[in-house]
Design an enzyme around this catalytic site. Structure first.
Site, PDB file in Angstrom:
ATOM      1  N   GLU A   1       0.830  -1.214   0.000  1.00 23.12           N
ATOM      2  CA  GLU A   1       0.000   0.000   0.000  1.00 23.12           C
ATOM      3  C   GLU A   1       0.863   1.262   0.000  1.00 23.12           C
ATOM      4  OE1 GLU A   1      -2.128   0.882   3.631  1.00 23.12           O
ATOM      5  OE2 GLU A   1      -3.702   1.923   2.516  1.00 23.12           O
TER       6      GLU A   1
ATOM      7  N   GLU B   1     -11.743   3.356   5.946  1.00 26.05           N
ATOM      8  CA  GLU B   1     -10.576   3.546   6.824  1.00 26.05           C
ATOM      9  C   GLU B   1     -10.428   5.043   7.093  1.00 26.05           C
ATOM     10  OE1 GLU B   1      -6.625   2.738   5.284  1.00 26.05           O
ATOM     11  OE2 GLU B   1      -6.073   1.709   7.136  1.00 26.05           O
TER      12      GLU B   1
HETATM   13  O1  LIG Z   1      -2.772   3.942   6.905  1.00 27.13           O
HETATM   14  C1  LIG Z   1      -3.257   3.208   6.040  1.00 27.13           C
HETATM   15  O2  LIG Z   1      -3.852   3.655   5.078  1.00 27.13           O
HETATM   16  C2  LIG Z   1      -3.149   1.736   6.099  1.00 27.13           C
HETATM   17  O3  LIG Z   1      -4.126   1.097   5.351  1.00 27.13           O
HETATM   18  C3  LIG Z   1      -2.565   0.947   7.122  1.00 27.13           C
HETATM   19  O4  LIG Z   1      -2.776  -0.238   7.063  1.00 27.13           O
HETATM   20  C4  LIG Z   1      -1.723   1.450   8.226  1.00 27.13           C
HETATM   21  O5  LIG Z   1      -0.747   2.309   7.839  1.00 27.13           O
HETATM   22 MG   LIG Z   2      -5.071   2.398   3.943  1.00 23.75          MG
END
Ligand SMILES: O=C(O)[C@H](O)C(=O)CO
Ligand SMILES: [Mg+2]
Length: 253
Positions: free
Chosen positions: A138, A235
């Site tokens: 990510e 999120e």
């Molecule tokens: O912060 C995020 O976007 C993430 O998905 C994560 O998993 C933690 O950094």
């Molecule tokens: Mg994230």
């Protein structure tokens, strides 16, 4: 549209098992988390059975959090710790039936970091594949996570192509991508075959998705048109009790 509650942020003030119950009561279709390791896997497995919600994903440990670490897998010289964190995450995922493990890169730059990340991702993909688990990477934005190794989808795509592992995919977090690269809908279309999970939050304040500079009604409709049916990960950082921030769930569904 189906939605997954990211319990790293939503109901983060509750024990993980209670947070799963709260997400089920609120009408989420799935849950996901950040670092579940303080809760025994059998307790999480039990509450997932009780509620019927799948846990879509979890992260590898960050390393020494007190020292500001945010992942180990791109840090040269830390391979043993990184692989132990990967193995632990995969074992936990197997125990609770989770199909995605996000391998966190860490704060580091440079060619050695890239080689280290690729080698550790290779290990992760090899360990995860027989279990039917996908490894996610990510990109995080440079405002919240300055100096994080993986910052753009362009960089992530190059890593995925270079490693060539069938179970390595991109975690496309609309919040980070909008801040770093923009062009969300075209980027989602192009990258779709490489995407393993999609997350969202308002931009730039990382709140609920019914505010800010991104029109999520449009983005979600586009994702549905692309044929994506997996739950999208909410999120965002609730401003106040999570229940008071959920109007979007009815309107954007
Ligand atoms: O912060 C995020 O976007 C993430 O998905 C994560 O998993 C933690 O950094
Ligand atoms: Mg994230």
């Amino acid at each position: 549209m189906r939605f997954s509650a990211n319990l790293g942020f939503l109901w983060a003030d509750r024990p993980l098992t209670d947070a799963v119950r709260a997400a089920a009561t609120a009408g989420f279709d799935a849950v996901e988390c950040h670092w579940p390791y303080d809760t025994p896997a059998q307790d999480v497995a039990a509450v997932l059975r009780e509620t019927g919600l799948p846990m879509l994903g979890l992260n590898t440990r960050r390393g020494n959090v007190a020292a500001g670490e945010n992942g180990l897998s791109a840090l040269p010289g830390r391979e043993d710790e990184a692989r132990a964190a990967i193995d632990e995450a995969i074992a936990y995922a197997i125990a609770i039936g989770t199909r995605n493990v996000h391998v966190m890169a860490g704060f580091v730059q440079g060619e050695h970091a890239q080689d280290t990340f690729l080698a550790n991702l290779g290990h992760a993909c090899r360990q995860a594949r027989p279990e039917g688990i996908t490894i996610l990477i990510e990109p995080l934005n440079d405002y919240d996570a300055p100096g994080y190794f993986l910052q753009t989808t362009t960089q992530a795509e190059a890593l995925i192509d270079q490693l060539g592992a069938p179970n390595l995919r991109l975690m496309f977090d609309c919040y980070h991508v909008q801040l770093m690269e923009g062009n969300l809908t075209r980027r989602l279309t192009r990258l779709l075959p490489k995407i393993g999970h999609i997350q969202f939050a308002s931009v730039p304040d990382r709140g609920a998705p019914d505010r800010g500079e991104v029109n999520f009604a449009h983005v979600f409709a586009h994702i549905a048109e692309l044929g994506w049916t997996a739950p999208l990960g909410a999120e965002y950082r609730p401003q106040g009790p999570t229940e008071t921030t959920l109007d979007w769930l009815a309107t954007l569904r």
